[in-house]
Design a protein around this motif. Structure first.
Motif, PDB file in Angstrom:
ATOM      1  N   VAL A 302       0.840  -1.208   0.000  1.00 35.53           N
ATOM      2  CA  VAL A 302       0.000   0.000   0.000  1.00 35.53           C
ATOM      3  C   VAL A 302       0.869   1.250   0.000  1.00 35.53           C
ATOM      4  CG1 VAL A 302      -1.620   1.358   1.381  1.00 35.53           C
ATOM      5  CG2 VAL A 302      -2.011  -1.091   1.063  1.00 35.53           C
ATOM      6  N   LEU A 303       1.916   1.259   0.833  1.00 35.04           N
ATOM      7  CA  LEU A 303       2.787   2.432   0.897  1.00 35.04           C
ATOM      8  C   LEU A 303       3.531   2.639  -0.420  1.00 35.04           C
ATOM      9  CD1 LEU A 303       4.213   2.018   4.512  1.00 35.04           C
ATOM     10  CD2 LEU A 303       2.415   3.575   3.740  1.00 35.04           C
ATOM     11  N   LEU A 304       3.977   1.560  -1.046  1.00 32.83           N
ATOM     12  CA  LEU A 304       4.658   1.679  -2.329  1.00 32.83           C
ATOM     13  C   LEU A 304       3.728   2.221  -3.412  1.00 32.83           C
ATOM     14  CD1 LEU A 304       6.757  -1.614  -2.379  1.00 32.83           C
ATOM     15  CD2 LEU A 304       7.651   0.715  -2.224  1.00 32.83           C
ATOM     16  N   SER A 305       2.422   1.966  -3.264  1.00 32.09           N
ATOM     17  CA  SER A 305       1.483   2.437  -4.279  1.00 32.09           C
ATOM     18  C   SER A 305       1.372   3.956  -4.304  1.00 32.09           C
ATOM     19  CB  SER A 305       0.095   1.823  -4.038  1.00 32.09           C
ATOM     20  OG  SER A 305      -0.519   2.381  -2.885  1.00 32.09           O
ATOM     21  N   TYR A 306       1.789   4.614  -3.228  1.00 31.31           N
ATOM     22  CA  TYR A 306       1.749   6.076  -3.178  1.00 31.31           C
ATOM     23  C   TYR A 306       3.000   6.705  -3.794  1.00 31.31           C
ATOM     24  CZ  TYR A 306      -2.367   5.964  -0.191  1.00 31.31           C
ATOM     25  OH  TYR A 306      -3.638   5.778   0.296  1.00 31.31           O
ATOM     26  N   GLY A 307       3.978   5.882  -4.158  1.00 32.20           N
ATOM     27  CA  GLY A 307       5.176   6.393  -4.810  1.00 32.20           C
ATOM     28  C   GLY A 307       5.857   7.472  -3.981  1.00 32.20           C
ATOM     29  N   GLY A 308       6.202   8.572  -4.649  1.00 33.75           N
ATOM     30  CA  GLY A 308       6.899   9.658  -3.977  1.00 33.75           C
ATOM     31  C   GLY A 308       6.005  10.574  -3.167  1.00 33.75           C
ATOM     32  N   ASP A 309       4.709  10.230  -3.037  1.00 35.17           N
ATOM     33  CA  ASP A 309       3.794  11.075  -2.268  1.00 35.17           C
ATOM     34  C   ASP A 309       3.796  10.763  -0.784  1.00 35.17           C
ATOM     35  OD1 ASP A 309       2.984  12.548  -4.426  1.00 35.17           O
ATOM     36  OD2 ASP A 309       1.260  11.278  -4.887  1.00 35.17           O
ATOM     37  N   VAL A 310       4.561   9.761  -0.356  1.00 32.99           N
ATOM     38  CA  VAL A 310       4.592   9.421   1.062  1.00 32.99           C
ATOM     39  C   VAL A 310       6.020   9.114   1.486  1.00 32.99           C
ATOM     40  CG1 VAL A 310       4.188   6.947   0.669  1.00 32.99           C
ATOM     41  CG2 VAL A 310       3.569   7.977   2.867  1.00 32.99           C
ATOM     42  N   GLU A 311       6.336   9.492   2.713  1.00 36.75           N
ATOM     43  CA  GLU A 311       7.622   9.158   3.334  1.00 36.75           C
ATOM     44  C   GLU A 311       7.346   8.453   4.652  1.00 36.75           C
ATOM     45  OE1 GLU A 311      11.649  11.242   5.250  1.00 36.75           O
ATOM     46  OE2 GLU A 311      10.039  12.490   4.414  1.00 36.75           O
ATOM     47  N   VAL A 312       7.953   7.294   4.845  1.00 39.06           N
ATOM     48  CA  VAL A 312       7.832   6.567   6.113  1.00 39.06           C
ATOM     49  C   VAL A 312       8.845   7.156   7.084  1.00 39.06           C
ATOM     50  CG1 VAL A 312       8.024   4.340   7.254  1.00 39.06           C
ATOM     51  CG2 VAL A 312       7.066   4.472   4.947  1.00 39.06           C
ATOM     52  N   LEU A 313       8.369   7.678   8.191  1.00 37.69           N
ATOM     53  CA  LEU A 313       9.237   8.287   9.199  1.00 37.69           C
ATOM     54  C   LEU A 313       9.602   7.306  10.307  1.00 37.69           C
ATOM     55  CD1 LEU A 313       7.364  11.712   9.488  1.00 37.69           C
ATOM     56  CD2 LEU A 313       9.326  11.157   8.041  1.00 37.69           C
ATOM     57  N   ALA A 314       8.694   6.411  10.628  1.00 35.28           N
ATOM     58  CA  ALA A 314       8.922   5.439  11.694  1.00 35.28           C
ATOM     59  C   ALA A 314       7.924   4.289  11.503  1.00 35.28           C
ATOM     60  CB  ALA A 314       8.750   6.086  13.056  1.00 35.28           C
ATOM     61  N   PRO A 315       8.309   3.084  11.979  1.00 32.89           N
ATOM     62  CA  PRO A 315       9.561   2.721  12.661  1.00 32.89           C
ATOM     63  C   PRO A 315      10.727   2.599  11.680  1.00 32.89           C
ATOM     64  CG  PRO A 315       8.184   0.787  12.357  1.00 32.89           C
ATOM     65  CD  PRO A 315       7.368   1.957  11.876  1.00 32.89           C
ATOM     66  N   ALA A 316      11.934   2.592  12.217  1.00 31.58           N
ATOM     67  CA  ALA A 316      13.129   2.605  11.390  1.00 31.58           C
ATOM     68  C   ALA A 316      13.209   1.386  10.475  1.00 31.58           C
ATOM     69  CB  ALA A 316      14.376   2.687  12.279  1.00 31.58           C
ATOM     70  N   ILE A 317      12.797   0.221  10.992  1.00 27.68           N
ATOM     71  CA  ILE A 317      12.901  -1.005  10.189  1.00 27.68           C
ATOM     72  C   ILE A 317      11.991  -0.942   8.968  1.00 27.68           C
ATOM     73  CG2 ILE A 317      11.152  -2.248  11.553  1.00 27.68           C
ATOM     74  CD1 ILE A 317      12.827  -4.780  11.091  1.00 27.68           C
ATOM     75  N   LEU A 318      10.809  -0.335   9.124  1.00 26.22           N
ATOM     76  CA  LEU A 318       9.896  -0.190   7.987  1.00 26.22           C
ATOM     77  C   LEU A 318      10.429   0.853   7.007  1.00 26.22           C
ATOM     78  CD1 LEU A 318       7.207  -0.993   6.675  1.00 26.22           C
ATOM     79  CD2 LEU A 318       6.100   0.804   8.031  1.00 26.22           C
ATOM     80  N   ARG A 319      11.012   1.930   7.546  1.00 27.81           N
ATOM     81  CA  ARG A 319      11.606   2.963   6.686  1.00 27.81           C
ATOM     82  C   ARG A 319      12.743   2.370   5.843  1.00 27.81           C
ATOM     83  NH1 ARG A 319      12.183   8.624   6.498  1.00 27.81           N
ATOM     84  NH2 ARG A 319      14.252   9.308   5.831  1.00 27.81           N
ATOM     85  N   GLU A 320      13.577   1.534   6.481  1.00 26.68           N
ATOM     86  CA  GLU A 320      14.680   0.908   5.768  1.00 26.68           C
ATOM     87  C   GLU A 320      14.163  -0.047   4.697  1.00 26.68           C
ATOM     88  OE1 GLU A 320      16.908  -0.929   8.819  1.00 26.68           O
ATOM     89  OE2 GLU A 320      17.569   0.958   9.735  1.00 26.68           O
ATOM     90  N   GLN A 321      13.091  -0.759   5.008  1.00 21.52           N
ATOM     91  CA  GLN A 321      12.540  -1.697   4.040  1.00 21.52           C
ATOM     92  C   GLN A 321      12.017  -0.958   2.809  1.00 21.52           C
ATOM     93  OE1 GLN A 321       9.440  -4.181   5.604  1.00 21.52           O
ATOM     94  NE2 GLN A 321       9.269  -5.402   3.744  1.00 21.52           N
ATOM     95  N   LEU A 322      11.325   0.170   3.021  1.00 23.37           N
ATOM     96  CA  LEU A 322      10.825   0.956   1.882  1.00 23.37           C
ATOM     97  C   LEU A 322      11.986   1.539   1.085  1.00 23.37           C
ATOM     98  CD1 LEU A 322       7.834   1.648   1.018  1.00 23.37           C
ATOM     99  CD2 LEU A 322       8.076   0.530   3.224  1.00 23.37           C
ATOM    100  N   ALA A 323      13.056   1.954   1.790  1.00 23.53           N
ATOM    101  CA  ALA A 323      14.222   2.509   1.098  1.00 23.53           C
ATOM    102  C   ALA A 323      14.866   1.455   0.201  1.00 23.53           C
ATOM    103  CB  ALA A 323      15.225   3.044   2.118  1.00 23.53           C
ATOM    104  N   GLU A 324      14.985   0.216   0.709  1.00 22.93           N
ATOM    105  CA  GLU A 324      15.564  -0.850  -0.087  1.00 22.93           C
ATOM    106  C   GLU A 324      14.706  -1.159  -1.318  1.00 22.93           C
ATOM    107  OE1 GLU A 324      18.457  -2.426   0.126  1.00 22.93           O
ATOM    108  OE2 GLU A 324      18.979  -1.007   1.732  1.00 22.93           O
ATOM    109  N   GLU A 325      13.375  -1.148  -1.124  1.00 20.07           N
ATOM    110  CA  GLU A 325      12.484  -1.391  -2.253  1.00 20.07           C
ATOM    111  C   GLU A 325      12.621  -0.285  -3.293  1.00 20.07           C
ATOM    112  OE1 GLU A 325      10.548  -3.831  -3.110  1.00 20.07           O
ATOM    113  OE2 GLU A 325      10.805  -5.077  -1.339  1.00 20.07           O
ATOM    114  N   ALA A 326      12.743   0.969  -2.832  1.00 21.81           N
ATOM    115  CA  ALA A 326      12.879   2.100  -3.753  1.00 21.81           C
ATOM    116  C   ALA A 326      14.182   1.996  -4.553  1.00 21.81           C
ATOM    117  CB  ALA A 326      12.825   3.420  -2.975  1.00 21.81           C
TER     118      ALA A 326
END
Length: 334
Positions: A302-326
């Protein structure tokens, strides 16, 4: 406009009175009886006005707004009575005014063709149309259109599993998850059918796995048979399993977390009007969206579907996972 609850109670009270043919029903006696029913069921102490009762009798008669076409007659020496012996508005509770609603209900249930409800309800509506033909024309136009695929693989198991959940029947399932080279034979105590993102899932207890519930995608089921083994009811509320989830699966070792998201100003209004999860709140100091959820694969999607319109701020592990996917996605285009 459909009648209100009070109006339906008044119609039912009038009907009950007029079925008591050994009694005489003057206008005033009828009004007192209807008022007593309202006082009992909705705590109404205001009684029933003369105008209201007159309108009710008019609405119930042939040509009235209710569609009951009740044969209500009146004679000074006899009072109000039904001109047809044994008549009741509940002998034919569905009227021509109900047909548009029923037609749309059939449309809604077409996404559950595996349960057989769409076909059966459609036949009921057709019989009603024949009975009420000449009073109104059936509604045929599509008003609501859904995204449910008509040929979803696994839908053929829906009807049998519905019965299994309802009647608490243990199921022996031949099941092959994505990525598995061979199917497994599982014994499952079924508790709930759940739809997510156009796919159906069975939630149940796998025999020998007493620690947690298991989720089975219907499109991965190859065979299904009822087993005579004793059914084991779930100790808690199965619905609570999804209270803190988006989707139906849980990442390994995932726990409830506070997920903080920052959306662009152009996307924020859409998220405010269509929350990602029931726990969603808005931090007015930072305009950050806060979710109390267990991180799942579906949340990541769901978060990836928003593309560059969303930034995950926390938790760090989820933020890192989205960064790796990006980064992985970016690698496809460089």
């Amino acid at each position: 406009m459909p009648p209100t609850k009070n109006a339906l109670l008044r119609y039912a009270a009038i009907d009950a009175c007029l079925q008591r043919t050994t009694q005489q029903w003057s206008f005033e006696r009828l009004r007192r009886e209807v008022a007593a029913v309202l006082a009992e069921h909705v705590d109404s102490a205001g009684g029933v006005s003369v105008r209201t009762l007159r309108e009710d009798l008019k609405n119930m008669r042939p040509g009235g707004a209710t569609g009951y076409n009740a044969p209500i007659l009146f004679e000074p020496e006899r009072g109000y009575y039904y001109g047809e012996a044994g008549y009741s508005i509940f002998a034919s509770p569905v009227t021509v005014h109900d047909l548009p609603t029923l037609q749309q209900a059939v449309g809604l249930l077409r996404q559950l063709t595996g349960l057989g409800l769409s076909r059966e309800l459609g036949e009921v509506v057709e019989r009603l149309e024949l009975r009420l033909s000449g009073q109104a024309q059936a509604v045929r136009e599509t008003i609501c259109q859904f995204e449910q695929p008509t040929s979803y693989q696994g839908q053929e198991w829906l009807g049998a599993l519905y019965v299994a959940v309802q009647q608490q029947q243990v199921q022996r399932i031949i099941y092959q998850p994505f990525g598995a080279t061979q199917p497994d034979e599982l014994l499952v105590h079924p508790y709930l059918l759940k739809q997510y993102n156009g796919r159906w899932f069975l939630i149940g207890q796998r025999e020998g796995w007493q620690t947690s519930l298991s989720v089975f995608a219907l499109d991965r089921i190859q065979q299904l048979h009822t087993d005579k083994q004793t059914f084991l009811p779930h100790a808690g509320e199965v619905n609570q399993y999804f209270t803190h989830l988006i989707g139906v699966s849980i990442l390994p070792h995932a726990e409830l977390a506070e997920v903080r998201l920052r959306f662009t100003k152009s996307r924020l209004p859409y998220v405010l009007t269509k929350p990602l999860h029931a726990s969603q709140t808005l931090d007015k100091n930072t305009d950050e969206k806060v979710l109390q959820v267990v991180p799942t694969r579906e949340l990541v999607s769901v978060l990836l579907s928003y593309g560059g319109d969303v930034e995950v701020l926390a938790p760090a592990i989820l933020r890192e996972q989205l960064a790796e996917e990006a980064k992985r996605m970016l690698g496809y285009y460089l």
